[in-house]
Write an enzyme that holds these catalytic residues in place. Structure first.
Site, PDB file in Angstrom:
ATOM      1  N   LYS A  57       1.031 -12.541   7.485  1.00 13.26           N
ATOM      2  CA  LYS A  57      -0.144 -11.939   6.847  1.00 13.26           C
ATOM      3  C   LYS A  57      -0.424 -12.702   5.564  1.00 13.26           C
ATOM      4  CE  LYS A  57      -1.970  -8.061   4.266  1.00 13.26           C
ATOM      5  NZ  LYS A  57      -1.741  -6.725   3.664  1.00 13.26           N
TER       6      LYS A  57
ATOM      7  N   TYR B 220       4.667 -11.573   4.612  1.00 14.69           N
ATOM      8  CA  TYR B 220       3.507 -11.128   3.838  1.00 14.69           C
ATOM      9  C   TYR B 220       3.403 -12.039   2.631  1.00 14.69           C
ATOM     10  CZ  TYR B 220       0.454  -7.947   1.160  1.00 14.69           C
ATOM     11  OH  TYR B 220      -0.575  -7.399   0.429  1.00 14.69           O
TER      12      TYR B 220
ATOM     13  N   THR C  71       0.820  -1.211   0.000  1.00 10.72           N
ATOM     14  CA  THR C  71       0.000   0.000   0.000  1.00 10.72           C
ATOM     15  C   THR C  71       0.852   1.260   0.000  1.00 10.72           C
ATOM     16  OG1 THR C  71      -1.680  -1.230   1.223  1.00 10.72           O
ATOM     17  CG2 THR C  71      -1.911   1.160   1.209  1.00 10.72           C
TER      18      THR C  71
ATOM     19  N   ALA D  20      -4.274  -7.480   8.706  1.00 15.47           N
ATOM     20  CA  ALA D  20      -3.268  -6.534   8.213  1.00 15.47           C
ATOM     21  C   ALA D  20      -3.946  -5.875   7.029  1.00 15.47           C
ATOM     22  CB  ALA D  20      -1.983  -7.240   7.815  1.00 15.47           C
TER      23      ALA D  20
END
Length: 308
Positions: free
Chosen positions: A168, A139, A51, A213
């Site tokens: 995540k 992640y 992000t 998350a």
């Protein structure tokens, strides 16, 4: 370990990277966003996750962000930095830089574009874990980096890396989450993304997962924080379910364009520091922007958060 490791749970927000009107990293804007999350129940922040547009940031910019925001977050809110670069050694160097500058942890993904085999991914992740003393989160996002982190790889890392604290998962696969939960036996925290295309929040919490998350916390941190709490009683389970369906239109709006295009547009519409994505990422078209404005009005977000 030099200090007790932070273990994420609840709402771990993947923060946008705000830019100034001339396209520079807005460090003051970053601090405004951090304070916004401190005040609104976000459990921890991830800076320079997907992000945060890390692939559009130079190495010098990434270091400047870490150097300024690691110390700024200390005593306010736990902060992790995304540090994955194209090589193992470069990633280790940036992870050590984060540790030196006050990070509570770092987040790692499989290196993008090269599609390494599973054993090479394991070796990469273990080398970085072994190089630092602070917490490490994984992640798993095969939609962006091609490679899926197999549950067996995550389980093996959890056994060999004492500073691996979280995973995540951004996959639409309940079986994968169940395998990670079962294989790690509580050694690491399991969190899921909030993409409505995957709809994994309720299954994750139902299996004993530890939160989200998420991206939607950029625009509705209090609501996402309440929804993301691990379940310890039936009332929490019912409340999370209610909130999930209540907030679904908001999550759909945040994911209505490839992340973080829509997220930054909504943050900007709220009047918080955001700017525009760096090219080649475009801005949202006018029709989508109008739909986002309608969602913001529907949830009365500006009034709820005292924004103009």
């Amino acid at each position: 370990m030099t200090k007790e490791l932070y273990r994420p749970q609840g709402s771990w927000v993947a923060l946008i990277t705000p830019f100034t009107p001339d396209g520079q990293v807005d460090l003051d804007g970053y601090k405004t966003l951090i304070d916004f999350h401190v005040a609104n129940h976000t459990s921890a922040l991830l800076i320079m996750g997907s992000t945060g547009e890390p692939t559009t940031l130079s190495l010098a910019e990434r270091k400047e962000i870490i150097k300024n925001l690691g110390p700024y977050c200390q005593g306010k809110i736990p902060v992790f930095f995304g540090v994955t670069l194209g090589t193992t050694q470069d990633t280790i160097d940036l992870a050590r830089y984060a540790q030196h500058n006050g990070a509570d942890g770092v987040v790692l993904v499989a290196p993008a574009y090269i599609a390494p085999p599973q054993e090479a991914v394991f070796n990469f992740l273990k080398a970085v874990c072994d190089s630092i003393d602070i917490a490490v989160g994984l992640y798993n996002n095969p939609a962006r980096v091609v490679v899926n982190l197999a549950p067996s790889t995550i389980v093996r890392l959890s056994q060999e890396c004492p500073n691996l604290v979280a995973d995540k998962e951004a996959v639409p696969d309940v079986a994968q989450l169940a395998s990670v939960m079962d294989g790690t036996s509580g050694r690491i925290r399991l969190l899921t993304c909030d993409s409505p295309a995957y709809a994994m929040i309720l299954p994750t919490l139902a299996m004993g997962g530890h939160g989200t998350a998420n991206v939607t916390g950029n625009v509705a941190p209090r609501e996402i924080a309440e929804m993301s709490q691990p379940w310890t009683n039936w009332e929490q389970a019912k409340r999370s379910r209610e909130l999930y369906f209540e907030l679904l239109p908001l999550m759909e709006a945040v994911y209505s364009a490839p992340n973080p295009i829509a997220t930054k547009a909504m943050v900007r519409l709220l009047g918080l520091p955001a700017g525009y994505c760096r090219l080649p990422l475009p801005d949202v078209p006018p029709r989508t922007l109008r739909a986002m404005e309608a969602v913001i009005e529907r949830f009365d977000l500006k009034a709820k958060y005292g924004l103009k």
